[in-house]
Design an enzyme around this catalytic site. Structure first.
Site, PDB file in Angstrom:
ATOM      1  CE  LYS A  45      -0.662  -0.666   4.960  1.00  0.00           C
ATOM      2  NZ  LYS A  45      -0.738   0.446   5.859  1.00  0.00           N
ATOM      3  CE1 TYR A  73      12.848  31.758   4.233  1.00  0.00           C
ATOM      4  CE2 TYR A  73      12.997  29.394   3.833  1.00  0.00           C
ATOM      5  CZ  TYR A  73      12.727  30.685   3.377  1.00  0.00           C
ATOM      6  OH  TYR A  73      12.337  30.879   2.082  1.00  0.00           O
TER       7      TYR A  73
HETATM    8  C1  LIG Z   1      -3.914  -4.312   8.224  1.00  0.00           C
HETATM    9  C2  LIG Z   1      -2.446  -4.204   7.985  1.00  0.00           C
HETATM   10  N1  LIG Z   1      -1.731  -5.333   7.793  1.00  0.00           N
HETATM   11  C3  LIG Z   1      -0.389  -5.296   7.600  1.00  0.00           C
HETATM   12  C4  LIG Z   1       0.288  -4.100   7.582  1.00  0.00           C
HETATM   13  C5  LIG Z   1       1.787  -4.093   7.404  1.00  0.00           C
HETATM   14  O1  LIG Z   1       2.379  -3.646   8.590  1.00  0.00           O
HETATM   15  P1  LIG Z   1       3.969  -3.451   8.716  1.00  0.00           P
HETATM   16  O2  LIG Z   1       4.336  -2.414   7.720  1.00  0.00           O
HETATM   17  O3  LIG Z   1       4.150  -2.981  10.119  1.00  0.00           O
HETATM   18  O4  LIG Z   1       4.588  -4.765   8.435  1.00  0.00           O
HETATM   19  C6  LIG Z   1      -0.409  -2.920   7.792  1.00  0.00           C
HETATM   20  C7  LIG Z   1       0.314  -1.633   7.819  1.00  0.00           C
HETATM   21  O5  LIG Z   1      -0.047  -0.648   8.346  1.00  0.00           O
HETATM   22  C8  LIG Z   1      -1.821  -2.967   7.999  1.00  0.00           C
HETATM   23  O6  LIG Z   1      -2.540  -1.846   8.206  1.00  0.00           O
END
Ligand SMILES: Cc1ncc(COP(=O)(O)O)c(C=O)c1O
Length: 368
Positions: free
Chosen positions: A40, A260
């Site tokens: 994602k 800045y």
């Molecule tokens: C539902 C779910 N599963 C798995 C993951 C993967 O987690 P990680 O990046 O900590 O391995 C996430 C990440 O936020 C998640 O929201």
């Protein structure tokens, strides 16, 4: 993407390292547990399609994304992979899930009913996951809805229950009592619902031990080199290197200030290198006067505020020949991995990765 010559920084992404990390996580899983890839947020900022294609080549066949559009992008490059959409079923979008063979993660009873009704209308028992909330209080069915579902199993009929998933809140803190509590609550939910593939562990969850592995692990950040075991040596291979280009170098002395707000006061003769990276590139402003770069292994501190397109570093400790305009300074790399940069910025590696800017020239390599 800007050309190498036009860009202010070069971001090198080692897809071989991503695959090596996935293989090593899979190796850690117990029994027949499978390992998915969480890609994602554009593969945690590294390019979901490139990352997923590489992972698929390494043997990964199950992917998780957050948004429907992320899934559609992935489907275009992975015609045969299982693609699961964590944020669930968006109203009116069921046909797109079906046309593209995407698996929605159903996060509440309403979505379960909507998917079932859609499947019944199509006369196809299409797959969907159900997310059981065991302690995040974010997405997923709270215990009350799990109990209703257990009492009314017909609500799960008419479609194929692919995965029963849950997500750990504190997996990166192995001694946190919520881990065991969530494990117990997940087991209780599993016992009351119909059998399906069970998916619980994220990256850090894999390191909590075999009881957390179930049938399918969902690692994200560890694939990209983030340390799933904070406080212990990082078992993962680093994936990215960010090299900022020096635009200008100047010698300054008291009573001058840098940047800045005149927050950095020069205390003696100093060589300042100005590098073409700023907060508009996701180089967080909280790195002002707290982050570091490296030139040939020598640490060069960021001085003054991070501005929109520029940062300034004290390169006095480096020979002039190594800190000339056009030269490169490692902002993320072997000497300052993602988690170290995150610590300087007062954040987590996830934010550093997913903030990586669009103005970098990106180079994909297979370091294996
Ligand atoms: C539902 C779910 N599963 C798995 C993951 C993967 O987690 P990680 O990046 O900590 O391995 C996430 C990440 O936020 C998640 O929201």
């Amino acid at each position: 993407m800007p050309k190498m010559e036009h860009s202010g920084a070069i971001l090198t992404i080692d897809l071989g390292a991503v695959c090596a990390n996935w293989l090593s996580l899979r190796e850690r899983l117990s029994g027949l547990a499978e390992c998915a890839g969480v890609v994602k947020a554009d593969g945690y900022g590294l390019g979901a399609e490139k990352v997923a294609a590489a992972l698929s080549g390494a043997g990964c066949r199950i992917f998780f994304v957050a948004h429907l559009d992320e899934a559609l992008g992935l489907r275009a490059v992975l015609p045969d992979a299982e693609i699961h959409v964590l944020n669930g079923l968006m109203p009116g979008c069921a046909p797109e899930y079906i046309e593209n063979r995407l698996v929605p993660v159903l996060n509440d009873l309403g979505s379960i009913d909507a998917w079932r009704e859609f499947c019944v209308a199509q006369d196809q028992a299409l797959p969907a996951d159900v997310h059981v909330d065991t302690g995040m209080s974010r997405l997923g069915l709270p215990p009350g809805e799990v109990a209703i579902l257990a009492d009314q199993p017909h609500r799960l009929e008419g479609f194929t229950l692919a995965n029963l998933i849950s997500h750990l809140a504190c997996a990166d803190e192995p001694d946190h009592p919520l881990n065991r509590q969530q494990l117990a609550d997940y087991r209780t939910a599993l016992a009351t619902l119909p059998a399906a593939r069970r998916s619980f562990a994220n990256s850090s969850g894999i390191f909590l031990g075999a009881e957390y592995h179930f049938d399918l692990a969902r690692p994200g950040v560890a694939l990209y080199g983030g340390n799933p075991t904070p406080g212990k040596p990082n078992p993962m291979t680093q994936v990215i290197r960010l090299q900022g280009k020096i635009l200008q170098v100047r010698d300054v002395d008291t009573p001058l200030t840098v940047g800045y707000g005149a927050t950095h006061k020069v205390t003696g003769p100093t060589r300042v290198a100005t590098v073409a990276v700023g907060y508009a590139d996701g180089f967080l402003r909280s790195l002002s006067s707290s982050g570091y770069g490296y030139i040939g292994g020598v640490r060069v501190p960021i001085i003054g505020r991070v501005s929109m397109d520029l940062i300034t570093l004290d390169v006095s400790s480096v020979p002039h020949s190594q800190s000339l305009p056009g030269g490169l300074i490692d902002l993320i790399g072997p000497d300052n991995p993602v988690d170290a940069v995150a610590e300087s910025a007062g954040t987590i590696g996830y934010e550093i990765l997913t903030s990586l800017g669009r103005r970098y020239h990106r180079v994909y390599v297979d370091g294996n």
